[in-house]
Design an enzyme around this catalytic site. Structure first.
Site, PDB file in Angstrom:
ATOM      1  N   SER A 192      -0.859 -13.675   7.833  1.00 55.43           N
ATOM      2  CA  SER A 192      -0.055 -13.764   6.623  1.00 55.43           C
ATOM      3  C   SER A 192       1.436 -13.679   6.965  1.00 55.43           C
ATOM      4  O   SER A 192       1.937 -14.460   7.767  1.00 55.43           O
ATOM      5  CB  SER A 192      -0.486 -12.663   5.648  1.00 55.43           C
ATOM      6  OG  SER A 192       0.133 -12.789   4.399  1.00 55.43           O
ATOM      7  N   ASP A 331      -7.645 -21.052   0.964  1.00 54.22           N
ATOM      8  CA  ASP A 331      -6.589 -20.037   0.974  1.00 54.22           C
ATOM      9  C   ASP A 331      -5.479 -20.409  -0.007  1.00 54.22           C
ATOM     10  O   ASP A 331      -4.784 -21.399   0.171  1.00 54.22           O
ATOM     11  CB  ASP A 331      -6.025 -19.926   2.396  1.00 54.22           C
ATOM     12  CG  ASP A 331      -5.168 -18.691   2.602  1.00 54.22           C
ATOM     13  OD1 ASP A 331      -4.641 -18.160   1.610  1.00 54.22           O
ATOM     14  OD2 ASP A 331      -5.037 -18.267   3.765  1.00 54.22           O
ATOM     15  N   HIS A 364      -7.821 -16.362   2.267  1.00 56.68           N
ATOM     16  CA  HIS A 364      -6.837 -15.548   2.977  1.00 56.68           C
ATOM     17  C   HIS A 364      -7.422 -14.299   3.634  1.00 56.68           C
ATOM     18  O   HIS A 364      -7.119 -13.989   4.781  1.00 56.68           O
ATOM     19  CB  HIS A 364      -5.734 -15.154   2.005  1.00 56.68           C
ATOM     20  CG  HIS A 364      -4.462 -14.746   2.663  1.00 56.68           C
ATOM     21  ND1 HIS A 364      -3.671 -15.631   3.361  1.00 56.68           N
ATOM     22  CD2 HIS A 364      -3.829 -13.551   2.733  1.00 56.68           C
ATOM     23  CE1 HIS A 364      -2.612 -15.003   3.826  1.00 56.68           C
ATOM     24  NE2 HIS A 364      -2.681 -13.745   3.468  1.00 56.68           N
TER      25      HIS A 364
END
Length: 388
Positions: A192, A331, A364
């Site tokens: 991330s 995602d 994610h």
């Protein structure tokens, strides 16, 4: 130490770059700062006297050796770092191990890499595979609240965005790990915002030219006491699936184990600076990757010497730097179109140095919490380590 580090630093960037949503030893130095007043944007989740810390709460319980370290950045933030020097079998001599630094994303801390079981979380897996594992915790998170001059109660404490994570946190952490591991080759894994930090740093050649080896704004706390109680109460109801709450902002994760939700709620989400969120929001609205825009001619001129904030040019990343990029088809925070845009910027990258893995069913959180992440992500990642 060599100035040209590119041949020494394989980088692994999991759940690739968040353009859409922004994406010594054993000292337990709990922050002495209290929480901010109720007029602020949130409540700092500072460690308490009964807090066990990451080593005791998530690592030693499984039989791993764990060390607590701290490093101070040039702008005064005192960061917490955990080290897992050995696997459970501890058969490899520490001096011969290759260090790996794990960097979490926004609203998270180092527990990102320790959320699941030892057979499923990357921090444990790497230790058991013979690596010297180092886990960083960015400024503003629970165990990195200290500062040499400021308190988290002070608005000035929260005057930062991910620009400062690139300029200060990342270099300080790398230098510390490098010095404490005998100047060895270092692997880096970012998830991330941790990926964004790495790519931005390399695009400006920050770490490549240093003399050491490596790879109004207030605090925003998404999990103050009241919010924690509310979410815990909601998740305890039999008709509520808390994975769906995660899905609303990460995308539909395919492979999370619901038994880990209580562990997540115990430790996450973490605080960040409101300025950081504004910076990430600027990226979303404009579709660009630039330094923080102060929205003011004078301020931008003061900080950058130009009216428009300078861009991070991903095509400037050295073409011979080993990169492993993994991204998911579901995602929400790193959508496929944006990853393809990044890959376009890397089109001249040495093909023997670039590995790209697309996981169509991953969202994610799957990259750090999926029950099958070892097979789909971590095993190829470790093979990449061995090649570079």
């Amino acid at each position: 130490m060599a100035n040209n580090l590119r041949s020494l630093l394989p980088w692994v960037l999991c759940s690739v770059f968040m353009i859409d949503a922004a994406i010594g030893v054993r000292k337990d130095s709990s922050s002495s700062h209290g929480t901010r007043d109720s007029a602020s944007l949130g409540l700092v989740q500072a460690p308490t006297s009964s807090d066990k810390g990451t080593c005791k709460s998530r690592v030693e319980i499984y039989g791993y050796e764990c060390e607590e370290h701290h490093v101070t950045t040039k702008d005064g933030y005192i960061l917490s770092i955990q080290r897992i020097p050995n696997g459970r079998s501890a058969t490899t001599q520490r001096a011969r191990k290759t260090p790996v630094l794990l960097q979490h994303g926004v609203f998270m801390d180092g527990i990102t890499w320790l959320m699941s079981s030892p057979d499923e979380s990357l921090g444990y897996i790497l230790a058991d595979k013979g690596y010297d594992v180092w886990i960083s915790n960015s400024r503003g998170t629970k165990y990195s609240l200290q500062h040499t001059r400021l308190s988290p109660r002070d608005p000035a404490y929260w005057e930062w965005s991910w620009d400062e994570l690139v300029a200060f946190d990342l270099p300080a952490t790398f230098e510390y790990v490098y010095r404490h591991t005998g100047h060895q080759k270092l692997h880096y894994v970012g998830h991330s915002q941790g990926t964004l930090m790495a790519l931005a740093s390399f695009s400006e050649h920050h770490l490549l030219h240093m003399t050491y080896y490596w790879l109004g704004t207030y605090e925003f706390d998404p999990l103050g006491d009241a919010a924690h109680r509310l979410i815990s109460e909601i998740c305890s109801r039999p008709d509520v699936n808390c994975n769906d709450m995660v899905t609303s902002f990460t995308g539909k994760n395919c492979c999370l184990n619901t038994s880990y939700v209580p562990i997540f709620l115990e430790h996450e989400p973490q605080s960040t600076a409101t300025k950081n969120l504004i910076h990430l929001a600027q990226m979303i609205r404009r579709g660009t990757i630039t330094k923080y825009d102060y929205g003011n001619y004078d301020e931008n001129m003061k900080h950058y010497g130009q009216v428009v904030p300078p861009a991070y040019n991903m095509s400037s990343i050295p073409s011979d730097l080993p990169l492993f990029l993994s991204y998911g088809g579901r995602d929400y925070l790193s959508v496929v179109a944006d990853v393809k845009h990044l890959l376009q910027g890397l089109k001249l990258h040495d093909k023997t140095k670039l590995t790209v893995k697309y996981r169509p069913h991953y969202a994610h959180a799957d990259f750090v919490m999926a029950v099958n992440a070892y097979r789909l992500v971590y095993r190829p990642l470790i093979a990449f380590f061995k090649r570079h």
